[in-house]
Design a protein around this motif. Structure first.
Motif, PDB file in Angstrom:
ATOM      1  N   THR A   1       0.811  -1.219   0.000  1.00 15.63           N
ATOM      2  CA  THR A   1       0.000   0.000   0.000  1.00 15.63           C
ATOM      3  C   THR A   1       0.844   1.269   0.000  1.00 15.63           C
ATOM      4  O   THR A   1       0.565   2.220  -0.736  1.00 15.63           O
ATOM      5  CB  THR A   1      -0.929   0.004   1.223  1.00 15.63           C
ATOM      6  N   SER A   2       1.889   1.308   0.817  1.00 14.57           N
ATOM      7  CA  SER A   2       2.682   2.532   0.965  1.00 14.57           C
ATOM      8  C   SER A   2       3.449   2.898  -0.301  1.00 14.57           C
ATOM      9  O   SER A   2       3.857   4.044  -0.478  1.00 14.57           O
ATOM     10  CB  SER A   2       3.665   2.384   2.132  1.00 14.57           C
ATOM     11  N   LEU A   3       3.653   1.922  -1.207  1.00 20.17           N
ATOM     12  CA  LEU A   3       4.426   2.166  -2.431  1.00 20.17           C
ATOM     13  C   LEU A   3       3.577   2.057  -3.696  1.00 20.17           C
ATOM     14  O   LEU A   3       4.085   2.302  -4.791  1.00 20.17           O
ATOM     15  CB  LEU A   3       5.586   1.161  -2.544  1.00 20.17           C
ATOM     16  N   ARG A   4       2.307   1.682  -3.546  1.00 20.19           N
ATOM     17  CA  ARG A   4       1.512   1.354  -4.740  1.00 20.19           C
ATOM     18  C   ARG A   4       1.316   2.559  -5.658  1.00 20.19           C
ATOM     19  O   ARG A   4       1.403   2.443  -6.882  1.00 20.19           O
ATOM     20  CB  ARG A   4       0.164   0.770  -4.323  1.00 20.19           C
ATOM     21  N   GLY A   5       1.045   3.725  -5.086  1.00 14.21           N
ATOM     22  CA  GLY A   5       0.825   4.903  -5.912  1.00 14.21           C
ATOM     23  C   GLY A   5       2.055   5.278  -6.720  1.00 14.21           C
ATOM     24  O   GLY A   5       1.988   5.478  -7.937  1.00 14.21           O
ATOM     25  N   VAL A   6       3.210   5.382  -6.041  1.00 16.20           N
ATOM     26  CA  VAL A   6       4.435   5.750  -6.765  1.00 16.20           C
ATOM     27  C   VAL A   6       4.857   4.628  -7.697  1.00 16.20           C
ATOM     28  O   VAL A   6       5.427   4.876  -8.765  1.00 16.20           O
ATOM     29  CB  VAL A   6       5.585   6.121  -5.797  1.00 16.20           C
ATOM     30  N   GLY A   7       4.571   3.358  -7.309  1.00 22.19           N
ATOM     31  CA  GLY A   7       4.938   2.236  -8.176  1.00 22.19           C
ATOM     32  C   GLY A   7       4.179   2.267  -9.483  1.00 22.19           C
ATOM     33  O   GLY A   7       4.766   2.168 -10.564  1.00 22.19           O
ATOM     34  N   VAL A   8       2.857   2.419  -9.396  1.00 22.03           N
ATOM     35  CA  VAL A   8       2.044   2.484 -10.614  1.00 22.03           C
ATOM     36  C   VAL A   8       2.343   3.770 -11.377  1.00 22.03           C
ATOM     37  O   VAL A   8       2.426   3.775 -12.609  1.00 22.03           O
ATOM     38  CB  VAL A   8       0.543   2.385 -10.275  1.00 22.03           C
ATOM     39  N   GLY A   9       2.517   4.882 -10.652  1.00 21.22           N
ATOM     40  CA  GLY A   9       2.812   6.155 -11.309  1.00 21.22           C
ATOM     41  C   GLY A   9       4.117   6.120 -12.071  1.00 21.22           C
ATOM     42  O   GLY A   9       4.209   6.592 -13.214  1.00 21.22           O
ATOM     43  N   PHE A  10       5.163   5.537 -11.453  1.00 26.30           N
ATOM     44  CA  PHE A  10       6.454   5.436 -12.141  1.00 26.30           C
ATOM     45  C   PHE A  10       6.337   4.536 -13.361  1.00 26.30           C
ATOM     46  O   PHE A  10       6.845   4.861 -14.443  1.00 26.30           O
ATOM     47  CB  PHE A  10       7.508   4.884 -11.179  1.00 26.30           C
ATOM     48  N   ASN A  11       5.645   3.407 -13.196  1.00 26.16           N
ATOM     49  CA  ASN A  11       5.450   2.493 -14.316  1.00 26.16           C
ATOM     50  C   ASN A  11       4.715   3.185 -15.457  1.00 26.16           C
ATOM     51  O   ASN A  11       5.110   3.079 -16.623  1.00 26.16           O
ATOM     52  CB  ASN A  11       4.664   1.271 -13.830  1.00 26.16           C
ATOM     53  N   GLN A  12       3.644   3.929 -15.112  1.00 22.73           N
ATOM     54  CA  GLN A  12       2.879   4.626 -16.135  1.00 22.73           C
ATOM     55  C   GLN A  12       3.680   5.743 -16.795  1.00 22.73           C
ATOM     56  O   GLN A  12       3.570   5.972 -17.990  1.00 22.73           O
ATOM     57  CB  GLN A  12       1.602   5.195 -15.520  1.00 22.73           C
ATOM     58  N   GLY A  13       4.497   6.446 -15.981  1.00 26.85           N
ATOM     59  CA  GLY A  13       5.304   7.523 -16.543  1.00 26.85           C
ATOM     60  C   GLY A  13       6.274   7.020 -17.594  1.00 26.85           C
ATOM     61  O   GLY A  13       6.385   7.583 -18.697  1.00 26.85           O
ATOM     62  N   VAL A  14       6.979   5.923 -17.268  1.00 25.83           N
ATOM     63  CA  VAL A  14       7.929   5.347 -18.230  1.00 25.83           C
ATOM     64  C   VAL A  14       7.182   4.733 -19.409  1.00 25.83           C
ATOM     65  O   VAL A  14       7.600   4.857 -20.564  1.00 25.83           O
ATOM     66  CB  VAL A  14       8.814   4.298 -17.538  1.00 25.83           C
ATOM     67  N   LEU A  15       6.053   4.058 -19.109  1.00 25.83           N
ATOM     68  CA  LEU A  15       5.244   3.468 -20.177  1.00 25.83           C
ATOM     69  C   LEU A  15       4.813   4.528 -21.182  1.00 25.83           C
ATOM     70  O   LEU A  15       4.830   4.295 -22.389  1.00 25.83           O
ATOM     71  CB  LEU A  15       4.022   2.788 -19.560  1.00 25.83           C
ATOM     72  N   ARG A  16       4.414   5.695 -20.676  1.00 25.57           N
ATOM     73  CA  ARG A  16       3.942   6.750 -21.587  1.00 25.57           C
ATOM     74  C   ARG A  16       5.057   7.275 -22.472  1.00 25.57           C
ATOM     75  O   ARG A  16       4.806   7.756 -23.574  1.00 25.57           O
ATOM     76  CB  ARG A  16       3.321   7.896 -20.799  1.00 25.57           C
ATOM     77  N   VAL A  17       6.290   7.198 -21.988  1.00 25.47           N
ATOM     78  CA  VAL A  17       7.416   7.558 -22.852  1.00 25.47           C
ATOM     79  C   VAL A  17       7.475   6.592 -24.035  1.00 25.47           C
ATOM     80  O   VAL A  17       7.644   6.994 -25.191  1.00 25.47           O
ATOM     81  CB  VAL A  17       8.739   7.547 -22.069  1.00 25.47           C
ATOM     82  N   GLY A  18       7.306   5.278 -23.733  1.00 26.79           N
ATOM     83  CA  GLY A  18       7.253   4.293 -24.811  1.00 26.79           C
ATOM     84  C   GLY A  18       6.064   4.511 -25.729  1.00 26.79           C
ATOM     85  O   GLY A  18       6.175   4.368 -26.953  1.00 26.79           O
ATOM     86  N   SER A  19       4.917   4.875 -25.148  1.00 17.92           N
ATOM     87  CA  SER A  19       3.731   5.156 -25.959  1.00 17.92           C
ATOM     88  C   SER A  19       3.960   6.362 -26.860  1.00 17.92           C
ATOM     89  O   SER A  19       3.545   6.382 -28.023  1.00 17.92           O
ATOM     90  CB  SER A  19       2.533   5.420 -25.045  1.00 17.92           C
ATOM     91  N   THR A  20       4.600   7.385 -26.296  1.00 15.01           N
ATOM     92  CA  THR A  20       4.913   8.577 -27.079  1.00 15.01           C
ATOM     93  C   THR A  20       5.764   8.216 -28.290  1.00 15.01           C
ATOM     94  O   THR A  20       5.515   8.668 -29.414  1.00 15.01           O
ATOM     95  CB  THR A  20       5.663   9.602 -26.207  1.00 15.01           C
ATOM     96  N   LEU A  21       6.759   7.371 -28.054  1.00 20.06           N
ATOM     97  CA  LEU A  21       7.647   6.956 -29.141  1.00 20.06           C
ATOM     98  C   LEU A  21       6.872   6.189 -30.211  1.00 20.06           C
ATOM     99  O   LEU A  21       7.008   6.465 -31.412  1.00 20.06           O
ATOM    100  CB  LEU A  21       8.772   6.093 -28.573  1.00 20.06           C
ATOM    101  N   SER A  22       6.009   5.254 -29.778  1.00 20.96           N
ATOM    102  CA  SER A  22       5.286   4.437 -30.759  1.00 20.96           C
ATOM    103  C   SER A  22       4.270   5.271 -31.537  1.00 20.96           C
ATOM    104  O   SER A  22       4.122   5.107 -32.752  1.00 20.96           O
ATOM    105  CB  SER A  22       4.588   3.262 -30.065  1.00 20.96           C
ATOM    106  N   LEU A  23       3.560   6.175 -30.848  1.00 18.45           N
ATOM    107  CA  LEU A  23       2.562   6.996 -31.541  1.00 18.45           C
ATOM    108  C   LEU A  23       3.196   8.005 -32.489  1.00 18.45           C
ATOM    109  O   LEU A  23       2.630   8.339 -33.532  1.00 18.45           O
ATOM    110  CB  LEU A  23       1.684   7.721 -30.521  1.00 18.45           C
TER     111      LEU A  23
END
Length: 439
Positions: free
Chosen positions: A363-385
């Motif tokens: 619980t204490s890390l879930r927000g930053v964990g998902v947020g960090f994952n999504q932040g990096v993922l969106r960089v990959g999405s940006t590249l693909s789009l």
């Protein structure tokens, strides 16, 4: 109701992505966009999502799930209307960026709610509910194509994309109002912050449990929003695997699904009505079905289902590359290959990349964990789009060879790191995290 509303934000994410994905051909023609500028319009939402995910993930753990959940809906309403009335590509890019901030903020908090209002195993488990984001996404995609199909009959075709995008503000307002009435804070987050009275009250309201706070707990120092714990000895391999799966699936999915209307219209040489209908059938018949099966199969484990999904996607993309621009005989084979890709995405990597991101951290890390994952993922999405319109224009169907590298690399990462989050009580690790290592 809480789970339904958590999925409501994901529904809007998918609707907004799909509405502009279909409209890109008309947007390019109306504003006279070059392939590079078409890529800029595509990626603007992803750049905003990077910002929203990184800051939203921190805020989710810092000020709570409920406040962030309510705030991000405003971005959807304002951005949908702004895009619909955009007079030029510059205004469109700006409001697409705002929409991306809302998208980026919504997923960390939605996944936190799905994980923290679910049991560990059995019916309604954490794994099943985090995997439920996939059918919600594809249901929204199908609904968007249904709306496009209806509007196609009654509005000027040149303005179809504006009506479709603007309509996204309607469900956003409805979800915002219903959230205000029914949503509650996560009891796990309140308890972790030391507010046991509030946690007990939430349990009484949400579960009907006669919970009472029988002792007090010291309120910890407000979190600093550090990403450092994600890379300590316990979590570094989990973080690496979650990122690898997320990047591999998003590169392939965005190129195929976001470019689906372009693929059907250009590579398969179909008209507007056939493009809308085929996109609807592929999403409703293959993706939604796969997503619903993914909820049922989630108990089999995220690792196994993701491996199988990547394998099917790799075969599908190789088949599309070999088919090329098909004759009338092979057009059906090409459509079935697209359907197989979406089916595998919905029950495999598309569903479970969020399982890896959400259930690898307590619980204490879930927000930053998902947020960090999504932040990096969106960089990959940006590249693909950004790259897809350019590569599709220069390579044609051979672009599928490039896309096929994504599931291949995802498979490699899974074979190297065999972490299974399903059925593991990760929240028990909160007690083991040193105070100095908490976010």
């Amino acid at each position: 109701m809480i789970v339904f509303l958590a999925l409501g934000g994901i529904f809007l994410d998918a609707y907004d992505f799909t509405s502009l994905a279909y409209g890109m051909k008309d947007i390019t023609a109306e504003f006279g966009l070059s392939p590079v500028w078409a890529g800029v319009v595509n990626v603007s939402i992803m750049v905003g999502a990077v910002v929203g995910a990184l800051f939203g993930g921190v805020l989710v753990d810092r000020i709570g799930r409920y406040r962030v959940f309510m705030a991000d809906m405003l971005f959807f309403v304002v951005a949908a209307l702004g895009c619909a009335f955009a007079p030029n590509e510059y205004v469109l890019v700006f409001f697409r960026f705002l929409m991306g901030i809302g998208v980026g903020m919504d997923l960390p908090v939605a996944m936190a709610f799905l994980a923290e209002f679910s049991r560990l195993t059995g019916k309604g488990s954490k794994a099943s509910r985090t995997a439920a984001w996939a059918p919600a996404w594809f249901t929204a995609t199908s609904a968007c194509y249904l709306i496009i199909l209806g509007l196609y009959q009654v509005v000027p075709h040149a303005d179809l994309w504006r009506y479709t995008v603007g309509f996204g503000a309607v469900p956003a307002v409805v979800i915002l109002l219903v959230r205000k009435k029914y949503m509650n804070e996560s009891p796990a987050w309140a308890a972790q912050r030391g507010d046991l009275e509030r946690a007990a009250a939430i349990l009484r309201d949400s579960y009907g449990v006669d919970a009472v706070a029988v002792s007090s707990a010291p309120v910890p120092t407000p979190p600093r929003g550090s990403f450092r714990p994600l890379f300590n000895r316990t979590y570094r391999l989990r973080t690496a695997l979650a990122l690898a799966v997320a990047l591999a699936q998003t590169f392939a999915y965005n190129a195929v699904a976001y470019g689906l209307p372009v693929i059907i219209a250009s590579f398969l040489a179909q008209g507007p009505l056939t493009t809308i209908t085929a996109s609807l059938v592929l999403n409703l018949g293959f993706a939604v079905t796969g997503g619903l099966l993914g909820i049922r199969w989630a108990r089999s484990g995220a690792w196994r289902m993701t491996v199988l999904g990547f394998a099917v996607q790799l075969v599908s993309l190789v088949a599309l590359a070999l088919i090329g621009k098909p004759s009338s005989v092979l057009a059906l084979a090409a459509l079935l290959s697209l359907g197989a890709f979406l089916f595998a995405q919905a029950w495999g990597p598309g569903a479970h990349y969020m399982t890896f991101a959400s259930l690898s951290y307590p619980t204490s890390l879930r927000g930053v964990g998902v947020g960090f994952n999504q932040g990096v993922l969106r960089v990959g999405s940006t590249l693909s789009l950004f790259l897809f319109p350019i590569l599709a224009a220069s390579l044609g169907p051979r672009v599928f060879w490039v896309i096929a590298a994504a599931p291949a690399l995802g498979l490699l990462a899974l074979l190297l790191i065999r972490w299974e989050p399903v059925g593991y009580d990760v929240d028990a690790e909160d007690e083991l995290i040193p105070a100095g290592d908490r976010p």
